[in-house]
Design a protein around this motif. Structure first.
Motif, mmCIF file in Angstrom:
data_model
loop_
_atom_site.group_PDB
_atom_site.id
_atom_site.type_symbol
_atom_site.label_atom_id
_atom_site.label_comp_id
_atom_site.label_asym_id
_atom_site.label_seq_id
_atom_site.Cartn_x
_atom_site.Cartn_y
_atom_site.Cartn_z
ATOM 1 N N SER A 19 22.487 -10.042 21.431
ATOM 2 C CA SER A 19 21.963 -8.677 21.552
ATOM 3 C C SER A 19 23.064 -7.645 21.773
ATOM 4 O O SER A 19 22.840 -6.454 21.583
ATOM 5 C CB SER A 19 20.964 -8.587 22.711
ATOM 6 O OG SER A 19 21.639 -8.720 23.957
ATOM 7 N N GLY A 20 24.246 -8.104 22.204
ATOM 8 C CA GLY A 20 25.328 -7.161 22.503
ATOM 9 C C GLY A 20 25.130 -6.427 23.811
ATOM 10 O O GLY A 20 25.723 -5.377 24.042
ATOM 11 N N LYS A 21 24.319 -7.004 24.685
ATOM 12 C CA LYS A 21 24.050 -6.382 25.991
ATOM 13 C C LYS A 21 24.533 -7.320 27.096
ATOM 14 O O LYS A 21 24.389 -8.529 27.002
ATOM 15 C CB LYS A 21 22.565 -6.103 26.147
ATOM 16 C CG LYS A 21 22.037 -5.094 25.142
ATOM 17 C CD LYS A 21 20.582 -4.821 25.411
ATOM 18 C CE LYS A 21 19.885 -3.854 24.532
ATOM 19 N NZ LYS A 21 20.452 -3.150 23.531
ATOM 20 N N THR A 22 25.067 -6.732 28.154
ATOM 21 C CA THR A 22 25.588 -7.543 29.246
ATOM 22 C C THR A 22 24.486 -7.971 30.212
ATOM 23 O O THR A 22 23.379 -7.427 30.191
ATOM 24 C CB THR A 22 26.663 -6.761 30.031
ATOM 25 O OG1 THR A 22 26.087 -5.584 30.584
ATOM 26 C CG2 THR A 22 27.851 -6.415 29.151
ATOM 27 N N VAL A 23 24.849 -8.947 31.049
ATOM 28 C CA VAL A 23 23.946 -9.420 32.101
ATOM 29 C C VAL A 23 24.680 -9.324 33.437
ATOM 30 O O VAL A 23 25.911 -9.278 33.483
ATOM 31 C CB VAL A 23 23.480 -10.877 31.852
ATOM 32 C CG1 VAL A 23 22.680 -10.980 30.562
ATOM 33 C CG2 VAL A 23 24.649 -11.844 31.847
ATOM 34 N N ALA A 24 23.917 -9.294 34.506
ATOM 35 C CA ALA A 24 24.500 -9.261 35.856
ATOM 36 C C ALA A 24 25.283 -10.547 36.097
ATOM 37 O O ALA A 24 24.980 -11.587 35.500
ATOM 38 C CB ALA A 24 23.390 -9.113 36.894
ATOM 39 N N PRO A 25 26.280 -10.492 36.967
ATOM 40 C CA PRO A 25 27.052 -11.706 37.262
ATOM 41 C C PRO A 25 26.145 -12.851 37.718
ATOM 42 O O PRO A 25 25.316 -12.679 38.610
ATOM 43 C CB PRO A 25 27.991 -11.274 38.388
ATOM 44 C CG PRO A 25 28.102 -9.789 38.253
ATOM 45 C CD PRO A 25 26.769 -9.326 37.726
ATOM 46 N N LEU A 26 26.319 -14.005 37.078
ATOM 47 C CA LEU A 26 25.514 -15.172 37.438
ATOM 48 C C LEU A 26 25.827 -15.619 38.864
ATOM 49 O O LEU A 26 24.947 -16.082 39.579
ATOM 50 C CB LEU A 26 25.791 -16.322 36.463
ATOM 51 C CG LEU A 26 25.643 -16.019 34.967
ATOM 52 C CD1 LEU A 26 25.922 -17.271 34.152
ATOM 53 C CD2 LEU A 26 24.289 -15.435 34.640
ATOM 54 N N SER A 27 27.089 -15.447 39.267
ATOM 55 C CA SER A 27 27.509 -15.873 40.601
ATOM 56 C C SER A 27 26.867 -15.047 41.704
ATOM 57 O O SER A 27 26.768 -15.502 42.840
ATOM 58 C CB SER A 27 29.027 -15.815 40.719
ATOM 59 O OG SER A 27 29.490 -14.488 40.543
#
Length: 192
Positions: A19-27
């Motif tokens: 999608s070319g969209k970021t996600v919040a840090p998994l950590s």
């Protein structure tokens, strides 16, 4: 960490890539995530890419410099996979819309003529397995918002690999002193 969560996180990173969209840090969401868990998330993300027809053609080593190790609070590199959909040749254009938050890094790429398998791989083993070395620009990219990464995030995100550009000239590492290799970066003829 449960397998179901590992799969969900791998799918989340794959969907961010597509999608070319970021996600919040998994950590941040899963502070208990270990590096081993993160490699399992990476494997899920890579499996999704393989399902869509890409092929693994190499491996990537990241977090190799002391400043980056210190920034992430680690004392060893991380690893990821290079897929055939990531490679560009010198002079080819890269669509910026295919990347999210790119950064360029100068690298030396090793083209192997045979696989290496450890433990106990020596420098001599690497030289014997190497067909040639070439200049490479790695365009690192992160699916994690604003590069707010910990080591678990970058590992899960395939060592923050985006794409890479291979130079045309292949050299023999037995005849080159790679420790003296340098790089000059120009943009439209101007030195950076």
């Amino acid at each position: 960490m449960e397998q179901k969560i590992i799969e969900q996180l791998g799918d989340r990173l794959y969907d961010a890539l597509v999608s070319g969209k970021t996600v919040a840090p998994l950590s941040s969401e899963y502070p208990e995530m270990t590096i081993e868990n993160a490699y399992h998330v990476q494997q899920r993300m890579i499996a999704r890419r393989l399902e869509k027809g890409e092929r693994i053609i190499g491996k990537k080593i990241g977090v190799t410099s002391k400043p980056v190790m210190n920034m992430l609070g680690v004392h060893q590199p991380d690893f990821g996979y290079l897929l055939d959909g990531m490679v560009y040749n010198e002079g080819e254009s890269i669509e910026m819309s295919s990347l999210i938050q790119p950064k360029a890094e100068g690298e030396i790429a090793f083209l192997l003529k045979k696989d290496l398998q450890g433990p106990g791989v020596t420098a001599a083993d690497v030289l014997a397995a190497t067909e040639g070395v070439m200049a490479c620009f790695e365009i690192v990219d992160s699916r994690i918002t604003d590069w707010k990464i910990k080591i678990q995030d970058t590992v899960a995100d395939n060592a923050s690999c985006g794409v890479y550009v291979l130079g045309k000239t292949k050299g023999d590492p037995r005849k080159l002193d790679i420790t003296l290799a340098g790089m000059v970066l120009e943009k439209n003829g101007e030195l950076f």
